[in-house]
Motif scaffolding. Structure first.
Motif, PDB file in Angstrom:
ATOM      1  N   CYS A   1       0.920  -1.103  -0.169  1.00 47.08           N
ATOM      2  CA  CYS A   1       0.109   0.112  -0.036  1.00 47.08           C
ATOM      3  C   CYS A   1       0.928   1.229   0.070  1.00 47.08           C
ATOM      4  CB  CYS A   1      -0.859  -0.144   1.289  1.00 47.08           C
ATOM      5  SG  CYS A   1      -2.090  -1.337   1.293  1.00 47.08           S
ATOM      6  N   THR A   2       0.404   2.368  -0.711  1.00 47.31           N
ATOM      7  CA  THR A   2       1.149   3.598  -0.699  1.00 47.31           C
ATOM      8  C   THR A   2       0.611   4.296   0.435  1.00 47.31           C
ATOM      9  OG1 THR A   2       1.277   3.573  -3.210  1.00 47.31           O
ATOM     10  CG2 THR A   2       1.209   5.645  -1.920  1.00 47.31           C
ATOM     11  N   TYR A   3      -0.589   3.919   0.829  1.00 48.31           N
ATOM     12  CA  TYR A   3      -1.416   5.040   1.893  1.00 48.31           C
ATOM     13  C   TYR A   3      -1.785   4.051   3.136  1.00 48.31           C
ATOM     14  CZ  TYR A   3      -1.576   8.580  -1.755  1.00 48.31           C
ATOM     15  OH  TYR A   3      -1.293   9.378  -2.672  1.00 48.31           O
TER      16      TYR A   3
ATOM     17  N   VAL B   1       1.884   9.361  12.633  1.00 52.53           N
ATOM     18  CA  VAL B   1       2.566  10.328  11.201  1.00 52.53           C
ATOM     19  C   VAL B   1       3.895   9.921  11.004  1.00 52.53           C
ATOM     20  CG1 VAL B   1       2.371  12.094   9.666  1.00 52.53           C
ATOM     21  CG2 VAL B   1       0.594  11.731  11.196  1.00 52.53           C
ATOM     22  N   ASP B   2       4.552  10.314  12.242  1.00 53.86           N
ATOM     23  CA  ASP B   2       6.122  10.119  12.058  1.00 53.86           C
ATOM     24  C   ASP B   2       6.682   8.565  11.686  1.00 53.86           C
ATOM     25  OD1 ASP B   2       6.372  12.538  12.792  1.00 53.86           O
ATOM     26  OD2 ASP B   2       7.137  12.245  14.807  1.00 53.86           O
ATOM     27  N   GLU B   3       5.995   7.507  12.421  1.00 51.16           N
ATOM     28  CA  GLU B   3       6.168   5.929  12.152  1.00 51.16           C
ATOM     29  C   GLU B   3       5.905   5.726  10.823  1.00 51.16           C
ATOM     30  OE1 GLU B   3       7.687   3.816  13.998  1.00 51.16           O
ATOM     31  OE2 GLU B   3       8.331   5.478  15.138  1.00 51.16           O
ATOM     32  N   ALA B   4       4.826   6.022  10.096  1.00 50.54           N
ATOM     33  CA  ALA B   4       4.361   5.702   8.969  1.00 50.54           C
ATOM     34  C   ALA B   4       5.330   6.467   7.951  1.00 50.54           C
ATOM     35  CB  ALA B   4       2.707   6.388   8.707  1.00 50.54           C
TER      36      ALA B   4
ATOM     37  N   LYS C   1       8.474   4.680   7.344  1.00 48.09           N
ATOM     38  CA  LYS C   1       8.294   3.305   6.373  1.00 48.09           C
ATOM     39  C   LYS C   1       7.816   3.697   5.162  1.00 48.09           C
ATOM     40  CE  LYS C   1       7.441   0.288  10.392  1.00 48.09           C
ATOM     41  NZ  LYS C   1       8.855  -0.204  10.451  1.00 48.09           N
ATOM     42  N   ASP C   2       7.817   5.015   4.785  1.00 54.13           N
ATOM     43  CA  ASP C   2       7.667   5.519   3.476  1.00 54.13           C
ATOM     44  C   ASP C   2       5.868   5.437   3.208  1.00 54.13           C
ATOM     45  OD1 ASP C   2       9.989   6.579   2.729  1.00 54.13           O
ATOM     46  OD2 ASP C   2      10.820   4.323   2.201  1.00 54.13           O
ATOM     47  N   ILE C   3       5.178   5.348   3.953  1.00 54.66           N
ATOM     48  CA  ILE C   3       3.737   5.125   4.082  1.00 54.66           C
ATOM     49  C   ILE C   3       3.399   6.503   4.143  1.00 54.66           C
ATOM     50  CG2 ILE C   3       1.612   4.107   4.576  1.00 54.66           C
ATOM     51  CD1 ILE C   3       3.662   1.865   5.650  1.00 54.66           C
ATOM     52  N   LEU C   4       2.257   6.924   3.366  1.00 49.85           N
ATOM     53  CA  LEU C   4       1.454   8.121   3.452  1.00 49.85           C
ATOM     54  C   LEU C   4       0.372   8.118   4.126  1.00 49.85           C
ATOM     55  CD1 LEU C   4       2.087   9.542  -0.257  1.00 49.85           C
ATOM     56  CD2 LEU C   4       3.539  10.109   1.805  1.00 49.85           C
ATOM     57  N   VAL C   5      -0.003   9.031   4.953  1.00 48.86           N
ATOM     58  CA  VAL C   5      -1.192   9.267   5.870  1.00 48.86           C
ATOM     59  C   VAL C   5      -2.210   9.869   5.474  1.00 48.86           C
ATOM     60  CG1 VAL C   5      -1.934   9.490   8.368  1.00 48.86           C
ATOM     61  CG2 VAL C   5       0.311   8.659   7.736  1.00 48.86           C
ATOM     62  N   GLN C   6      -3.392   9.479   5.025  1.00 53.63           N
ATOM     63  CA  GLN C   6      -4.532  10.175   4.814  1.00 53.63           C
ATOM     64  C   GLN C   6      -5.496   9.920   5.782  1.00 53.63           C
ATOM     65  OE1 GLN C   6      -4.043  11.491   0.242  1.00 53.63           O
ATOM     66  NE2 GLN C   6      -4.998   9.629   0.269  1.00 53.63           N
ATOM     67  N   VAL C   7      -6.298  10.881   6.285  1.00 50.35           N
ATOM     68  CA  VAL C   7      -7.092  10.955   7.501  1.00 50.35           C
ATOM     69  C   VAL C   7      -8.572  11.035   7.279  1.00 50.35           C
ATOM     70  CG1 VAL C   7      -7.472  11.406  10.030  1.00 50.35           C
ATOM     71  CG2 VAL C   7      -5.162  11.601   8.704  1.00 50.35           C
TER      72      VAL C   7
ATOM     73  N   PHE D   1       0.522  17.668  12.524  1.00 49.83           N
ATOM     74  CA  PHE D   1       1.188  16.561  12.545  1.00 49.83           C
ATOM     75  C   PHE D   1       1.747  16.077  11.264  1.00 49.83           C
ATOM     76  CE2 PHE D   1      -2.131  15.012  15.893  1.00 49.83           C
ATOM     77  CZ  PHE D   1      -1.775  15.658  16.998  1.00 49.83           C
ATOM     78  N   LYS D   2       1.516  16.970  10.099  1.00 49.14           N
ATOM     79  CA  LYS D   2       2.112  16.846   8.903  1.00 49.14           C
ATOM     80  C   LYS D   2       1.293  15.606   8.325  1.00 49.14           C
ATOM     81  CE  LYS D   2       6.251  19.233   9.756  1.00 49.14           C
ATOM     82  NZ  LYS D   2       7.743  19.463   9.696  1.00 49.14           N
ATOM     83  N   VAL D   3       0.237  15.317   8.235  1.00 48.42           N
ATOM     84  CA  VAL D   3      -0.475  14.415   7.552  1.00 48.42           C
ATOM     85  C   VAL D   3      -0.314  14.788   6.002  1.00 48.42           C
ATOM     86  CG1 VAL D   3      -2.087  13.875   9.460  1.00 48.42           C
ATOM     87  CG2 VAL D   3      -2.898  15.252   7.611  1.00 48.42           C
ATOM     88  N   ASP D   4      -0.772  13.897   5.173  1.00 53.22           N
ATOM     89  CA  ASP D   4      -0.440  13.792   3.749  1.00 53.22           C
ATOM     90  C   ASP D   4      -1.732  14.207   3.021  1.00 53.22           C
ATOM     91  OD1 ASP D   4       2.510  12.862   3.640  1.00 53.22           O
ATOM     92  OD2 ASP D   4       1.636  11.368   4.668  1.00 53.22           O
ATOM     93  N   GLY D   5      -2.917  13.946   3.637  1.00 54.57           N
ATOM     94  CA  GLY D   5      -4.177  14.215   3.154  1.00 54.57           C
ATOM     95  C   GLY D   5      -5.475  13.998   4.148  1.00 54.57           C
TER      96      GLY D   5
END
Length: 245
Positions: free
Chosen positions: A184-186, A199-202, A205-211, A226-230
């Motif tokens: 998975c990308t996300y 968010v930091d742990e994701a 591991k190069d996993i983007l976080v969309q909430v 928290f710098k979420v991606d989406g």
């Protein structure tokens, strides 16, 4: 940050309808989120619930109704009951609407409760038909489904949906491992699960976080820190204004 109109511009218009999707086209957001089931005759339709009862003047599971029966249903909302764009649309109809735009699309497979035969294959085929592989993310709570998707088409990004219940079963470490195992990308968590550690742990591991589903300005401001991606929101215009303020 990627802002998705959750079920279309659903804070103001009937969710998951062509009407709600059209009202999302000019909001300046990244994309639109929608949900997909399969009818009795094997057609992919866009609707959130497993049944039609909540929103429409009928009863029963989508899997037990034909497309013709579904198209005969009228929305319960009196303001929109005569609007032809407030029927349950097919995924084909929605892709036809979105394809000419620059919007991206998150397609959630609603197969965590009902195992629709070949839903992964059918969704991928439709996405390919409209040449939207690079503009689509397919998300689901169903881990087996994610593994099928990774084998069907590596060009289409996938996302692991995580609820509070899922999280209790294994926590962040297991959720991120599932993302890696399923390519998975996300990861798409519920907003109440997200903190800086998540968010930091994701990201490590190069996993983007969309909430999902973020309708509070206060929560939105926390997620920005928290710098979420989406995020997915019922009020895309309002949230988009905050993000880009």
């Amino acid at each position: 940050m990627n802002i998705y109109a959750h079920r279309g511009n659903s804070g103001f218009f009937p969710e998951n309808t062509i009407c709600a999707f059209k009202k999302s086209l000019d909001l300046g957001v990244y994309g639109i989120e929608l949900d997909v089931h399969k009818t009795k005759d094997g057609i992919l339709v866009v609707h959130h619930d497993e049944t039609v009862d909540r929103m429409f003047d009928g009863k029963g599971y989508i899997k037990k109704l034909t497309l013709e029966q579904i198209k005969e249903l009228t929305i319960k909302d009196d303001e929109y009951k005569d609007n032809p764009e407030c029927k349950i649309p097919t995924l084909d109809e929605v892709l036809e609407l979105i394809e000419p735009t620059n919007l991206n699309l998150n397609i959630e497979l609603k197969n965590n409760k009902i195992a629709y035969k070949d839903i992964e294959k059918d969704v991928v085929a439709l996405v390919k038909k409209y040449k939207m592989e690079k503009r689509v993310v397919i998300s689901t709570f169903n881990v087996k489904s994610l593994k099928k998707l990774s084998k069907l088409n590596s060009k289409i990004k996938t996302a692991y949906l995580v609820s509070a219940l899922t999280f209790k079963r294994g926590g962040l470490k297991k959720a991120l491992k599932t993302c890696k195992d399923c390519k998975c990308t996300y990861i798409h968590p519920s907003y109440d699960l997200v903190n800086k550690e998540f968010v930091d742990e994701a990201h490590k591991k190069d996993i983007l976080v969309q909430v999902y589903t973020v309708n509070s300005i206060t929560i939105m401001r926390k997620l920005i820190k928290f710098k979420v991606d989406g995020i997915f929101t019922n009020y895309p215009k309002i949230i988009n204004t905050i993000v880009n303020d």
